[in-house]
Write an enzyme that holds these catalytic residues in place. Structure first.
Site, short mmCIF file in Angstrom:
data_model
loop_
_atom_site.label_atom_id
_atom_site.label_comp_id
_atom_site.label_asym_id
_atom_site.label_seq_id
_atom_site.Cartn_x
_atom_site.Cartn_y
_atom_site.Cartn_z
N ASP A 48 49.02 48.16 70.98
CA ASP A 48 47.68 47.66 71.34
C ASP A 48 46.69 47.97 70.23
O ASP A 48 45.84 47.15 69.87
CB ASP A 48 47.20 48.28 72.66
CG ASP A 48 47.86 47.66 73.88
OD1 ASP A 48 48.37 46.53 73.78
OD2 ASP A 48 47.87 48.32 74.95
N GLY A 105 42.81 22.01 45.36
CA GLY A 105 43.67 20.93 44.89
C GLY A 105 44.92 21.47 44.20
O GLY A 105 45.45 22.51 44.59
N GLY A 106 45.36 20.78 43.15
CA GLY A 106 46.59 21.16 42.45
C GLY A 106 46.57 22.59 41.94
O GLY A 106 47.59 23.29 41.97
N GLU A 142 54.10 42.89 64.62
CA GLU A 142 53.39 43.61 65.70
C GLU A 142 53.13 42.69 66.89
O GLU A 142 52.08 42.75 67.54
CB GLU A 142 52.13 44.29 65.18
CG GLU A 142 52.48 45.37 64.15
CD GLU A 142 51.40 46.36 63.90
OE1 GLU A 142 50.65 46.69 64.82
OE2 GLU A 142 51.32 46.83 62.74
N ARG A 148 47.81 46.16 66.77
CA ARG A 148 47.52 44.72 66.70
C ARG A 148 46.10 44.45 66.22
O ARG A 148 45.83 43.43 65.59
CB ARG A 148 47.78 44.09 68.08
CG ARG A 148 49.27 43.99 68.34
CD ARG A 148 49.64 43.67 69.77
NE ARG A 148 51.11 43.65 69.89
CZ ARG A 148 51.78 43.69 71.02
NH1 ARG A 148 51.14 43.75 72.17
NH2 ARG A 148 53.09 43.66 71.03
N GLN A 172 30.64 16.07 50.95
CA GLN A 172 30.67 16.43 52.37
C GLN A 172 32.09 16.84 52.82
O GLN A 172 32.25 17.74 53.66
CB GLN A 172 30.19 15.25 53.22
CG GLN A 172 29.89 15.65 54.64
CD GLN A 172 29.44 14.47 55.49
OE1 GLN A 172 30.10 13.44 55.55
NE2 GLN A 172 28.29 14.62 56.12
N ALA A 183 66.64 42.98 68.88
CA ALA A 183 65.55 43.27 69.82
C ALA A 183 64.22 43.17 69.09
O ALA A 183 63.69 44.15 68.57
CB ALA A 183 65.71 44.66 70.45
N GLU A 212 52.96 34.22 70.20
CA GLU A 212 53.43 33.92 71.56
C GLU A 212 53.36 35.18 72.42
O GLU A 212 52.96 35.14 73.59
CB GLU A 212 54.87 33.37 71.51
CG GLU A 212 54.99 31.99 70.85
CD GLU A 212 54.74 31.99 69.34
OE1 GLU A 212 55.05 33.00 68.67
OE2 GLU A 212 54.22 30.99 68.83
N1 CAA Z 1 50.20 49.70 77.79
C1 CAA Z 1 50.84 50.49 78.68
N2 CAA Z 1 51.94 50.12 79.35
C2 CAA Z 1 52.43 48.89 79.12
C3 CAA Z 1 51.83 48.01 78.20
C4 CAA Z 1 50.66 48.46 77.52
N3 CAA Z 1 50.02 47.68 76.64
N4 CAA Z 1 52.53 46.88 78.17
C5 CAA Z 1 53.55 47.02 79.02
N5 CAA Z 1 53.48 48.25 79.59
C6 CAA Z 1 54.36 48.81 80.62
C7 CAA Z 1 54.35 47.93 81.86
O1 CAA Z 1 53.27 48.29 82.70
C8 CAA Z 1 55.68 48.24 82.48
O2 CAA Z 1 55.60 49.49 83.15
P1 CAA Z 1 56.07 49.61 84.69
O3 CAA Z 1 57.54 49.24 84.69
O4 CAA Z 1 55.81 51.04 85.04
O5 CAA Z 1 55.24 48.63 85.46
C9 CAA Z 1 56.59 48.46 81.27
O6 CAA Z 1 55.72 48.77 80.17
C10 CAA Z 1 57.39 47.23 80.92
O7 CAA Z 1 56.46 46.17 80.73
P2 CAA Z 1 56.88 44.65 80.82
O8 CAA Z 1 57.69 44.44 82.06
O9 CAA Z 1 55.66 43.83 80.63
O10 CAA Z 1 57.86 44.55 79.57
P3 CAA Z 1 58.63 43.32 78.98
O11 CAA Z 1 60.01 43.73 78.68
O12 CAA Z 1 58.42 42.09 79.81
O13 CAA Z 1 57.90 43.12 77.55
C11 CAA Z 1 56.34 42.28 75.93
C12 CAA Z 1 56.63 42.65 77.40
C13 CAA Z 1 54.83 42.11 75.87
C14 CAA Z 1 57.02 40.99 75.52
C15 CAA Z 1 56.79 43.42 74.98
O14 CAA Z 1 58.20 43.53 74.94
C16 CAA Z 1 56.29 43.23 73.56
O15 CAA Z 1 55.16 43.60 73.26
N6 CAA Z 1 57.13 42.66 72.67
C17 CAA Z 1 56.79 42.54 71.26
C18 CAA Z 1 57.17 43.81 70.55
C19 CAA Z 1 56.44 43.98 69.26
O16 CAA Z 1 55.24 43.81 69.13
N7 CAA Z 1 57.21 44.40 68.24
C20 CAA Z 1 56.68 44.74 66.95
C21 CAA Z 1 57.04 46.16 66.65
S1 CAA Z 1 56.40 46.69 65.12
C22 CAA Z 1 57.75 47.43 64.33
O17 CAA Z 1 58.75 47.74 64.93
C23 CAA Z 1 57.72 47.73 62.90
C24 CAA Z 1 56.63 47.45 61.95
O18 CAA Z 1 56.67 48.06 60.91
C25 CAA Z 1 55.54 46.48 62.14
#
Ligand code: CAA
Length: 379
Positions: free
Chosen positions: A240, A339-340, A363, A243, A279, A130, A367
């Site tokens: 959020d 360069g190299g 994070e 990132r 240039q 996941a 895509e």
């Molecule tokens: N703020 C608040 N709520 C949010 C939200 C946000 N930014 N984004 C989504 N939601 C809510 C949605 O509103 C929705 O709620 P409702 O069902 O009440 O409407 C719910 O969350 C599900 O949202 P989606 O249907 O959009 O979810 P999705 O399964 O389609 O996923 C996704 C969307 C953007 C792809 C998301 O899965 C995602 O961000 N994936 C990437 C995960 C990621 O960044 N992983 C890195 C983790 S870092 C880590 O683990 C370790 C480390 O050390 C770095």
């Protein structure tokens, strides 16, 4: 509209820049080569109050804003992307969800230790199967009496095994999907909670990335953040902010690579004059600098939105995707200018190429950022 830093933001920029140049840059190549986690930097960062820049002084932070925090990450990454990753994950993923969603007891118990740098924090959402599809996570948390019992595993966890506390996302009700997830605080040393071997990575080699394993790991009932069912949203909101930290890291990597390219172009003589007079080199430098400046505006603007209570999910995603792609573009061009020599470990730009790559992946991949941006425009 103002395009200048405040007095406090400038002060923090100068402080971090000096620290990065004197304490971080001199060890950056060595800790990269030896994959060594820079334990010795953490107390120094804490002393300068750089482990909790955007948190109030009452909870142990520096009492500054998110712009200042991103400047901190940018300046650290300019010298060492690994150090920036450690501080960014600690601050925006390991500390923020507890600060934002924790109750009074959790604030007292954890945020003070984390924001002051006494403890290091981490965050765990990703699992072996996941990654981008975070909603398919399988780790479970089942309430048994007055304890949660956690089973499952997490993958690619920055600060894994080094952090003292971990915010982890687990299913409390698998039948409810994203609405059946909780966010929990698990302390290092809890029975049933162990770490796998650190990953051997292409870049940010001095940051420690491990799997986490939960085997009938029991934590108190009150170790949950908010309510069961809020975990996925807590994770998304945390990301959020996180990132933006990675966007700032990318910005710093790019700036560091440009600094090196400019210096080298002025020193390196070919055809009887410095290559900077050609240039071909000048256009590369111009393109690098322009993209960096555009990234900086996106990064600071996203943070400014957060500081001013405005939406910042789309802005953070725009900043991350643009700054990450800029870091890769700039680091690559910086090697070209060298360069190299740029292809060897004698210059820091080969490290920049390797370090830049992760900013397009962790994070949320580039895509995923485009999914978030398009989703917010087309909803
Ligand atoms: N703020 C608040 N709520 C949010 C939200 C946000 N930014 N984004 C989504 N939601 C809510 C949605 O509103 C929705 O709620 P409702 O069902 O009440 O409407 C719910 O969350 C599900 O949202 P989606 O249907 O959009 O979810 P999705 O399964 O389609 O996923 C996704 C969307 C953007 C792809 C998301 O899965 C995602 O961000 N994936 C990437 C995960 C990621 O960044 N992983 C890195 C983790 S870092 C880590 O683990 C370790 C480390 O050390 C770095």
């Amino acid at each position: 509209m103002k395009f200048e830093l405040t007095e406090i933001q400038s002060l923090i920029q100068n402080t971090v820049r000096e620290f990065a140049q004197t304490a971080v840059a001199p060890i950056a190549a060595e800790i990269d080569r030896s994959h060594r986690f820079p334990e010795e930097l953490l107390p120094k960062l804490a002393e300068l109050n750089l482990m909790g820049v955007p948190y109030p002084e009452e909870v142990g932070g520096a009492g500054a804003d998110y712009v200042s925090y991103l400047i901190t990450i940018e300046e650290l990454a300019r010298a060492c992307a690994s150090t920036a990753a450690i501080v960014s994950v600690h601050t925006s993923l390991g500390t923020w969800p507890i600060y934002q969603f924790g109750n009074q007891v959790q604030q007292e118990k954890y945020v003070k230790k984390l924001a002051s740098g006494e403890w290091l924090g981490a965050f765990a959402l990703t699992e072996p199967s996941a990654g981008t599809d975070a909603a398919s996570a399988k780790t479970t948390a089942v309430l048994d009496g007055d304890e949660w019992v956690i089973n499952g595993s997490k993958q690619f966890i920055t600060n894994g095994s080094k952090a003292d506390s971990y915010v982890i996302i687990a299913l409390t009700d698998p039948s409810k999907g994203t609405k059946g997830m909780g966010a929990f605080i698990v302390e290092k040393g809890t029975p049933g909670f162990t770490f796998g071997e650190p990953e051997h990575k292409m870049g940010i080699k001095a940051s420690c990335t491990t799997p986490l394993y939960f085997n009938d790991c029991r934590i108190p009932e009150d170790a949950i953040l908010g309510e069961p069912g809020q975990g996925f949203k807590i994770a998304m909101q945390t990301l959020d902010g996180g990132r933006m930290g990675i966007a700032a890291q990318a910005l710093g990597i790019a700036q560091g690579a440009l600094d090196a390219a400019v210096k080298y172009a002025k020193e390196r003589v070919q055809f009887g004059k410095p290559i900077a007079s050609q240039q071909a080199i000048q256009w590369m430098i111009a393109d690098m600098a322009t993209r960096i400046e555009a990234s900086r505006f996106l990064v600071y603007r996203a943070a400014w939105n957060k500081d001013n209570g405005l939406p910042y999910s789309k802005e953070a995603a725009m900043a991350k995707v643009y700054a990450a792609e800029t870091a890769n573009f700039v680091a690559n061009r910086a090697v070209q200018v060298h360069g190299g020599y740029g292809f060897t470990e004698h210059y820091p730009v080969e490290r920049a190429v390797r370090d830049a790559k992760i900013t397009e992946i962790y994070e949320g991949t580039s895509e995923v950022q485009r999914m978030v941006i398009a989703g917010s425009l087309l909803r």
